[in-house]
Scaffold this motif. Structure first.
Motif, PDB file in Angstrom:
ATOM      1  N   PHE A   1       0.841  -1.195   0.000  1.00  0.00           N
ATOM      2  CA  PHE A   1       0.000   0.000   0.000  1.00  0.00           C
ATOM      3  C   PHE A   1       0.879   1.250   0.000  1.00  0.00           C
ATOM      4  O   PHE A   1       0.547   2.266  -0.610  1.00  0.00           O
ATOM      5  CB  PHE A   1      -0.908  -0.022   1.235  1.00  0.00           C
ATOM      6  CG  PHE A   1      -1.917   1.085   1.283  1.00  0.00           C
ATOM      7  CD1 PHE A   1      -3.146   0.947   0.666  1.00  0.00           C
ATOM      8  CD2 PHE A   1      -1.644   2.274   1.945  1.00  0.00           C
ATOM      9  CE1 PHE A   1      -4.086   1.967   0.709  1.00  0.00           C
ATOM     10  CE2 PHE A   1      -2.563   3.310   1.989  1.00  0.00           C
ATOM     11  CZ  PHE A   1      -3.795   3.153   1.362  1.00  0.00           C
ATOM     12  N   TYR A   2       2.039   1.158   0.690  1.00  0.00           N
ATOM     13  CA  TYR A   2       2.982   2.277   0.751  1.00  0.00           C
ATOM     14  C   TYR A   2       4.356   1.721   1.102  1.00  0.00           C
ATOM     15  O   TYR A   2       4.466   0.743   1.855  1.00  0.00           O
ATOM     16  CB  TYR A   2       2.542   3.304   1.799  1.00  0.00           C
ATOM     17  CG  TYR A   2       3.410   4.544   1.862  1.00  0.00           C
ATOM     18  CD1 TYR A   2       3.278   5.559   0.917  1.00  0.00           C
ATOM     19  CD2 TYR A   2       4.372   4.702   2.860  1.00  0.00           C
ATOM     20  CE1 TYR A   2       4.070   6.700   0.973  1.00  0.00           C
ATOM     21  CE2 TYR A   2       5.173   5.833   2.924  1.00  0.00           C
ATOM     22  CZ  TYR A   2       5.016   6.827   1.975  1.00  0.00           C
ATOM     23  OH  TYR A   2       5.814   7.963   2.024  1.00  0.00           O
ATOM     24  N   SER A   3       5.399   2.311   0.564  1.00  0.00           N
ATOM     25  CA  SER A   3       6.775   1.896   0.869  1.00  0.00           C
ATOM     26  C   SER A   3       7.636   3.115   1.141  1.00  0.00           C
ATOM     27  O   SER A   3       7.429   4.185   0.556  1.00  0.00           O
ATOM     28  CB  SER A   3       7.381   1.094  -0.293  1.00  0.00           C
ATOM     29  OG  SER A   3       6.704  -0.122  -0.490  1.00  0.00           O
ATOM     30  N   PHE A   4       8.603   2.932   2.039  1.00  0.00           N
ATOM     31  CA  PHE A   4       9.544   4.008   2.378  1.00  0.00           C
ATOM     32  C   PHE A   4      10.957   3.466   2.282  1.00  0.00           C
ATOM     33  O   PHE A   4      11.305   2.456   2.900  1.00  0.00           O
ATOM     34  CB  PHE A   4       9.267   4.524   3.791  1.00  0.00           C
ATOM     35  CG  PHE A   4      10.257   5.550   4.276  1.00  0.00           C
ATOM     36  CD1 PHE A   4      10.328   6.806   3.690  1.00  0.00           C
ATOM     37  CD2 PHE A   4      11.128   5.261   5.325  1.00  0.00           C
ATOM     38  CE1 PHE A   4      11.241   7.759   4.136  1.00  0.00           C
ATOM     39  CE2 PHE A   4      12.040   6.198   5.777  1.00  0.00           C
ATOM     40  CZ  PHE A   4      12.094   7.452   5.178  1.00  0.00           C
ATOM     41  N   GLY A   5      11.787   4.145   1.484  1.00  0.00           N
ATOM     42  CA  GLY A   5      13.170   3.714   1.300  1.00  0.00           C
ATOM     43  C   GLY A   5      14.173   4.712   1.822  1.00  0.00           C
ATOM     44  O   GLY A   5      15.339   4.704   1.401  1.00  0.00           O
ATOM     45  N   GLY A   6      13.753   5.566   2.760  1.00  0.00           N
ATOM     46  CA  GLY A   6      14.626   6.628   3.251  1.00  0.00           C
ATOM     47  C   GLY A   6      15.590   6.243   4.350  1.00  0.00           C
ATOM     48  O   GLY A   6      16.456   7.037   4.715  1.00  0.00           O
ATOM     49  N   HIS A   7      15.455   5.030   4.904  1.00  0.00           N
ATOM     50  CA  HIS A   7      16.439   4.582   5.894  1.00  0.00           C
ATOM     51  C   HIS A   7      17.772   4.299   5.202  1.00  0.00           C
ATOM     52  O   HIS A   7      17.811   3.786   4.082  1.00  0.00           O
ATOM     53  CB  HIS A   7      15.958   3.322   6.616  1.00  0.00           C
ATOM     54  CG  HIS A   7      14.963   3.579   7.704  1.00  0.00           C
ATOM     55  ND1 HIS A   7      15.328   4.029   8.953  1.00  0.00           N
ATOM     56  CD2 HIS A   7      13.614   3.458   7.729  1.00  0.00           C
ATOM     57  CE1 HIS A   7      14.252   4.152   9.704  1.00  0.00           C
ATOM     58  NE2 HIS A   7      13.195   3.822   8.988  1.00  0.00           N
ATOM     59  N   VAL A   8      18.850   4.611   5.879  1.00  0.00           N
ATOM     60  CA  VAL A   8      20.176   4.402   5.290  1.00  0.00           C
ATOM     61  C   VAL A   8      20.492   2.915   5.181  1.00  0.00           C
ATOM     62  O   VAL A   8      21.102   2.460   4.198  1.00  0.00           O
ATOM     63  CB  VAL A   8      21.259   5.121   6.137  1.00  0.00           C
ATOM     64  CG1 VAL A   8      22.646   4.889   5.545  1.00  0.00           C
ATOM     65  CG2 VAL A   8      20.956   6.610   6.227  1.00  0.00           C
ATOM     66  N   GLU A   9      20.080   2.147   6.184  1.00  0.00           N
ATOM     67  CA  GLU A   9      20.305   0.704   6.195  1.00  0.00           C
ATOM     68  C   GLU A   9      19.042   0.000   6.672  1.00  0.00           C
ATOM     69  O   GLU A   9      18.063   0.647   7.062  1.00  0.00           O
ATOM     70  CB  GLU A   9      21.485   0.340   7.120  1.00  0.00           C
ATOM     71  CG  GLU A   9      22.851   0.718   6.590  1.00  0.00           C
ATOM     72  CD  GLU A   9      23.964   0.191   7.489  1.00  0.00           C
ATOM     73  OE1 GLU A   9      23.666  -0.647   8.373  1.00  0.00           O
ATOM     74  OE2 GLU A   9      25.113   0.621   7.311  1.00  0.00           O
ATOM     75  N   GLU A  10      19.090  -1.312   6.660  1.00  0.00           N
ATOM     76  CA  GLU A  10      17.977  -2.090   7.178  1.00  0.00           C
ATOM     77  C   GLU A  10      17.849  -1.900   8.691  1.00  0.00           C
ATOM     78  O   GLU A  10      18.745  -1.353   9.343  1.00  0.00           O
ATOM     79  CB  GLU A  10      18.184  -3.581   6.874  1.00  0.00           C
ATOM     80  CG  GLU A  10      19.385  -4.183   7.622  1.00  0.00           C
ATOM     81  CD  GLU A  10      19.504  -5.683   7.404  1.00  0.00           C
ATOM     82  OE1 GLU A  10      18.454  -6.362   7.377  1.00  0.00           O
ATOM     83  OE2 GLU A  10      20.642  -6.163   7.261  1.00  0.00           O
ATOM     84  N   GLY A  11      16.750  -2.361   9.239  1.00  0.00           N
ATOM     85  CA  GLY A  11      16.542  -2.247  10.672  1.00  0.00           C
ATOM     86  C   GLY A  11      15.570  -3.297  11.173  1.00  0.00           C
ATOM     87  O   GLY A  11      15.087  -4.152  10.416  1.00  0.00           O
ATOM     88  N   TYR A  12      15.305  -3.219  12.464  1.00  0.00           N
ATOM     89  CA  TYR A  12      14.408  -4.174  13.128  1.00  0.00           C
ATOM     90  C   TYR A  12      13.359  -3.476  13.985  1.00  0.00           C
ATOM     91  O   TYR A  12      12.265  -4.012  14.196  1.00  0.00           O
ATOM     92  CB  TYR A  12      15.219  -5.136  14.002  1.00  0.00           C
ATOM     93  CG  TYR A  12      16.189  -5.987  13.217  1.00  0.00           C
ATOM     94  CD1 TYR A  12      15.825  -7.248  12.761  1.00  0.00           C
ATOM     95  CD2 TYR A  12      17.475  -5.523  12.908  1.00  0.00           C
ATOM     96  CE1 TYR A  12      16.696  -8.028  12.029  1.00  0.00           C
ATOM     97  CE2 TYR A  12      18.352  -6.304  12.171  1.00  0.00           C
ATOM     98  CZ  TYR A  12      17.966  -7.551  11.739  1.00  0.00           C
ATOM     99  OH  TYR A  12      18.828  -8.308  11.003  1.00  0.00           O
TER     100      TYR A  12
END
Length: 397
Positions: free
Chosen positions: A166-177
């Motif tokens: 429905f929506y995606s965000f790619g603004g994090h520098v790396e993956e996370g938890y």
């Protein structure tokens, strides 16, 4: 003579009570303490200790293209039968089809491994949102309402659906938890990554506004985030920098960290959870220690429990009993605890000291990742691991 009869009756009653007590002692299950399972040994549960126990196999894809979100519906989860009933094959064959356990699933293709998934607590008639952290560094929002409807009304499909988020965000520098939906403000979400940055998601008419300024007071990876269940602008976080922090999102981002507990654990702080009714946090770290924190006095922990022999992977308070919480660890154990037990003296079982607050130990899974209490069925737990899902309810809670 009446007195003699009364005395005889009293003696018979006492003998009967002693006999029943002796019988109970003989039938009482032996307390089992976790130990390393040797080759050829098999761990079997004492079914008398469970009001409900069901196991479902799960998989971990070796290839990123084979990952998915799995929506499950479990029904007819009945208590286990006594052993004498299980031994009667004829009765088992006559068991009605409608009383057997049923698990239906629907799968949605997910790009990359799912680091963490959280369902939004605010469900509308038309939308049921789920947020997922991908190993590819993106956070996705999914509307799983169609899958839930299909599980209720349609036949089960084994096909993996390729539905767009429905929506995606790619603004994090790396993956996370780290990830948590607010329980007090509909649609508000927090996500934290391995580069110490926390983003606030604000819902709009048809998507989310994700803050470009981040909460970045941690010095290394943010491992877990928890909104306060009562204060709508307050949240807490923990990190591999060994600290726990409490924030207020109304303040400027660089001033939003209101309280810091440095060296909350002697190693990475992996998980934390906020009590729904009391001003308590529970945290677990790589040191295998579980700590209770009183938010009114955070200069030191209120309680400490050292039972697990590996890093703590999940902690969660019981949704209605404020003194009870569960924890899981890399030692393949799920432990249930009750702070209402006031005894300070440890129990000694097989020459091993056991905290009196320890209610129950559940085993049988490898590399347990998370545990969650069912919000409406009291005492029901769901645990996820490398090899399976477990759904169970013990006699202790």
């Amino acid at each position: 003579m009446m007195g003699d009869v009364e005395e005889v009756m009293e003696e018979e009653t006492e003998q009967q009570e002693e006999s029943e007590t002796t019988k109970e002692k003989k039938q009482a299950p032996k307390t089992f303490l976790p130990k390393d399972i040797q080759p050829g040994e098999e761990l079997t549960p004492d079914m008398s200790a469970y009001e409900m126990l069901h196991t479902v196999a799960g998989t971990q894809a070796q290839q990123g293209k084979k990952n998915s979100l799995i929506i499950m519906k479990a029904s007819n989860l009945n208590p286990p039968k006594p052993e004498e009933e299980e031994e009667n094959d004829d009765e088992q064959e006559e068991e009605e089809e409608g009383s057997k356990e049923v698990l239906k699933t629907a799968e949605i293709y997910h790009a990359g491994a799912v680091n963490r998934v959280r369902i939004c607590p605010h469900v509308t008639d038309s939308r049921t949102f789920v947020a997922s952290w991908s190993e590819k560094g993106k956070v996705h929002i999914w509307d799983i309402a169609p899958q839930l409807t299909a599980l209720e009304t349609g036949p089960e499909s084994k096909d993996v659906q390729k539905t767009k988020p429905f929506y995606s965000f790619g603004g994090h520098v790396e993956e996370g938890y780290a990830m948590d939906w607010s329980k007090t403000r509909q649609g508000y979400l927090l996500t934290g990554d391995c580069t110490r940055h926390i983003h606030l998601w604000t819902p709009r008419q048809s998507d989310w506004l994700v803050s470009q300024q981040t909460f970045s007071a941690h010095s290394s990876s943010v491992e877990d985030i928890q909104w306060s269940p009562n204060e709508e602008h307050v949240f807490s976080s923990c990190s591999t920098d060994k600290s726990i922090k409490v924030w207020d999102d109304r303040a400027a981002h660089h001033k939003a960290c209101m309280i810091t507990v440095p060296n909350a654990h002697s190693a990475d702080v992996n998980v934390l959870n906020w009590n729904r009714t009391e001003p308590f946090l529970v945290s677990g770290g790589d040191d295998g220690v579980i700590k209770i924190w009183d938010l009114r006095k955070l200069d030191t922990h209120a309680a400490l429990f050292k039972h697990h022999t590996g890093p703590i992977t999940s902690v969660e308070w019981h949704p209605t009993d404020s003194s009870v919480f569960g924890a899981s660890g890399e030692d393949n154990q799920v432990s249930l605890w009750d702070l209402g037990v006031e005894s300070a003296e440890p129990l000694v079982i097989e020459d091993t000291e056991v905290p009196p607050q320890l209610l129950f130990i559940h085993q049988g899974q490898e590399e347990i990742k998370e545990l969650h209490w069912h919000p409406h069925i009291s005492g029901l737990l769901v645990t996820t691991s490398l090899d399976s899902f477990n759904i169970f309810k013990t006699i202790s809670v």
